[in-house]
Design an enzyme around this catalytic site. Sequence first.
Site, PDB file in Angstrom:
ATOM      1  N   ASP A 116      -0.366   4.619   1.487  1.00 49.54           N
ATOM      2  CA  ASP A 116       0.632   4.318   0.459  1.00 49.54           C
ATOM      3  C   ASP A 116       1.585   5.496   0.387  1.00 49.54           C
ATOM      4  O   ASP A 116       1.194   6.615   0.052  1.00 49.54           O
ATOM      5  CB  ASP A 116      -0.055   4.095  -0.888  1.00 49.54           C
ATOM      6  CG  ASP A 116       0.856   3.467  -1.932  1.00 49.54           C
ATOM      7  OD1 ASP A 116       2.084   3.688  -1.851  1.00 49.54           O
ATOM      8  OD2 ASP A 116       0.350   2.772  -2.829  1.00 49.54           O
TER       9      ASP A 116
ATOM     10  N   ARG B  62       4.357   5.661  -1.525  1.00 44.53           N
ATOM     11  CA  ARG B  62       5.179   5.655  -2.731  1.00 44.53           C
ATOM     12  C   ARG B  62       4.999   6.939  -3.541  1.00 44.53           C
ATOM     13  O   ARG B  62       3.969   7.597  -3.478  1.00 44.53           O
ATOM     14  CB  ARG B  62       4.817   4.454  -3.606  1.00 44.53           C
ATOM     15  CG  ARG B  62       5.271   3.132  -3.028  1.00 44.53           C
ATOM     16  CD  ARG B  62       4.809   1.959  -3.860  1.00 44.53           C
ATOM     17  NE  ARG B  62       3.358   1.795  -3.826  1.00 44.53           N
ATOM     18  CZ  ARG B  62       2.715   0.779  -4.369  1.00 44.53           C
ATOM     19  NH1 ARG B  62       3.405  -0.169  -4.999  1.00 44.53           N
ATOM     20  NH2 ARG B  62       1.403   0.678  -4.292  1.00 44.53           N
TER      21      ARG B  62
END
Length: 385
Positions: A317, A319
Site C-alpha cells: 500500500d 498511500r
Amino acid sequence: MNSDFQARSATYRATVERCLAELRRGGAIGLTGRGFAGIALAAEMVEEASFANLQSASPDGAPLDSNGGPRLILTASRAADLGLMPPGGAGRALAICKLPAAIGAEAVRQLADPTTETPDTPALGVTLADDLPLKLAEAAIDLAKAARLLPAAIMIALAPDALTNWVDETFVLDCTGLAAHQRALAGSLKRVGSARVPLHGAENTEIIAFRPADGGKEHLAIVIGNPDPAQPVLIRLHSECFTGDLLGSLRCDCGDQLRGAIETIARNKPGAGSGIVLYLAQEGRGIGLINKLRAYNLQDEGADTLEANLQLGFGADERVYQPAAEMLRQLGFTAVRLLTNNPEKMSGLEQCGIRVVERVPHIFPSNEHNTQYLVTKARRFGHMF
C-alpha cells in the site's frame, strides 16, 4: 505548510517537477549528492537511442565505474521474481544490477515490467552489483514512483563535474533533499476552489478542492450538510478509483463504498445528516491507474492484490495520510468518526495528528467478480468485515 519549507523549496520543487516530466517522456535526468552523481532513465520508457546515449555518457566515452556499463535499479521484490536475489531481498530494499554490454532496450523494459514476457535473466547475463551510491539508487526509484511509472531505473555513475556534459542543468536534482521535500509536500495543500454540488440523496453538499504545492492532482473534500467542528465528524477516506467509481467496475467494491459513504453520511443522525468524504488522488493504493491495470493482469494470472503490487515492485500500500489530515485541519476538524474497515487508515490518521474516536464499519455485499479481492483484503491487509 511550513513557511521555511515555502521559502526554501520553490526552486527545488520546480526542478523535481521538470525531472518527473522528463522521466515520463523518456528523457534523462541528473542526480547529485555529496561527492557523487549519475544520469537516470525510467526503465519502462527506455528506447534504443536514449539507452545508447546513456551507455556513452562519460567524459572519455567510458563509464566511471570499473566494471563498465549502466546499472539497472530494481526493487528487491522484482529482483527476487527474476531470480537475482532470494525472496525477501536478503534485507535489502533495492537491487543494483549489472547489465551486459549487448543488452537492448526491449530486454531492459521486460526486466522492469512483470506483465511482459518474463526474460531469461541468467541467459541475458544480468548479475547483481554493488557499485552505485545507495542515495542515487533510492532517489531514482522514488522519482519513478512519483512519476507514476514502474519503480525501475537505469543509471550510470559519473564524476559530478561531468554531469552537465550530458544533462541540461534544468534537469539536475540534488537527491539529498528529496526525502525531506516529499515529506513536506504531502501536507502542503492549498484550498483553491469550491462549489455547491447537490448530490443524489445528499442535496446540501459542497465540494472543496485542495491542490498540492507541486501543482499535482487535486484532492477533494465532499462536505455534506453542516458538520460541527466542535464535534467528532463522520468521515470517509476514499482513494479515487477510476474503474470502480466512474465505470462501475465489479472487480472492487470502491463504487459501492463511495456512494454508500455519501448515503450513510446523509443519514447520519448524530450529525444531523452531516459529514465529509475526502476523495484522495491516490489511485490503486497510490500506484496510479496504469500500474493498477498492470496489477489486474497479474491478478488474472493468479496473484492476489498484495502479490500483484509486490510483483510490480511497489509496496503493498503506497498511500499516505498527510493530505487527508491537512484537509481536515484546514476545514477545522481534529477528531473524527471514521467510516472504514481498514485499521491502517485509523493508525495513519492518528499518526498525522487526527484523533479517531470511533471506527464505523463500512461493509457491502460481494459479487462473483470481487469475492476473492475482499477475502484478500481481510486475510492479507487485516480489513475488518
